[in-house]
Design an enzyme around this catalytic site. Sequence first.
Site, short mmCIF file in Angstrom:
data_model
loop_
_atom_site.label_atom_id
_atom_site.label_comp_id
_atom_site.label_asym_id
_atom_site.label_seq_id
_atom_site.Cartn_x
_atom_site.Cartn_y
_atom_site.Cartn_z
N CYS A 112 16.52 -14.95 42.63
CA CYS A 112 16.13 -13.98 43.65
C CYS A 112 15.52 -14.66 44.87
CB CYS A 112 15.20 -12.94 43.01
SG CYS A 112 15.12 -11.37 43.88
N HIS A 113 14.29 -14.29 45.23
CA HIS A 113 13.61 -14.85 46.40
C HIS A 113 12.93 -16.19 46.11
CE1 HIS A 113 14.10 -10.72 47.82
NE2 HIS A 113 13.92 -11.20 49.04
#
Length: 187
Positions: A112-113
């Site tokens: 993800c991030h």
Amino acid sequence: MTERLTGRKVAILVTDGFEQVEFTQPLDAIREAGAEVDVIAPKPGTVQGMNHVDPGDDFEVDHAVADVAADLYDALVLPGGVVNADHLRMDDASVTFARGFFEQHKPVAVICHGSWILIEADVVRGRRMTSYPSLRTDLRNAGADWVDEEVVVDQGLVSSRNPDDLPAFIDKAIEEISEGEHAGQVA
């Protein structure tokens, strides 16, 4: 699979605001595979997860990042979460810790991030990766070859997009951790 990682020690680096499922599912699976796992954070005490935008549970921190080094671990896992990833990339000790795994040719799994800290550590140039779609431009600007795939493995670097990818992410992370060092993993 229960003993596949026996004798391995894995660090999971987080701070408040991590996406809880991207932390708990890899943590549980890596422990179930036999590894010892330490929760590392910028500060001792506890860290709070998030269930997307809702506050999640608190988790005990095993070590402050300033008190450990990459050479104590066999691999690193970096969960996502916008707040988590943004704060970690601004913490010098966390960036140095993450970079150390690349310098020592050790597996890193990021979802993800979580890739923001790797951009800050300047270790994505020339790497094929995926991430949450909003990081596409950030990763490309940092020199990565960004692709939209469930899971990507590039010389010990495992990356995935979001919680929907967790089964594939976890399988590949465990595979890379069980293999050990990667000659092509460089900072």
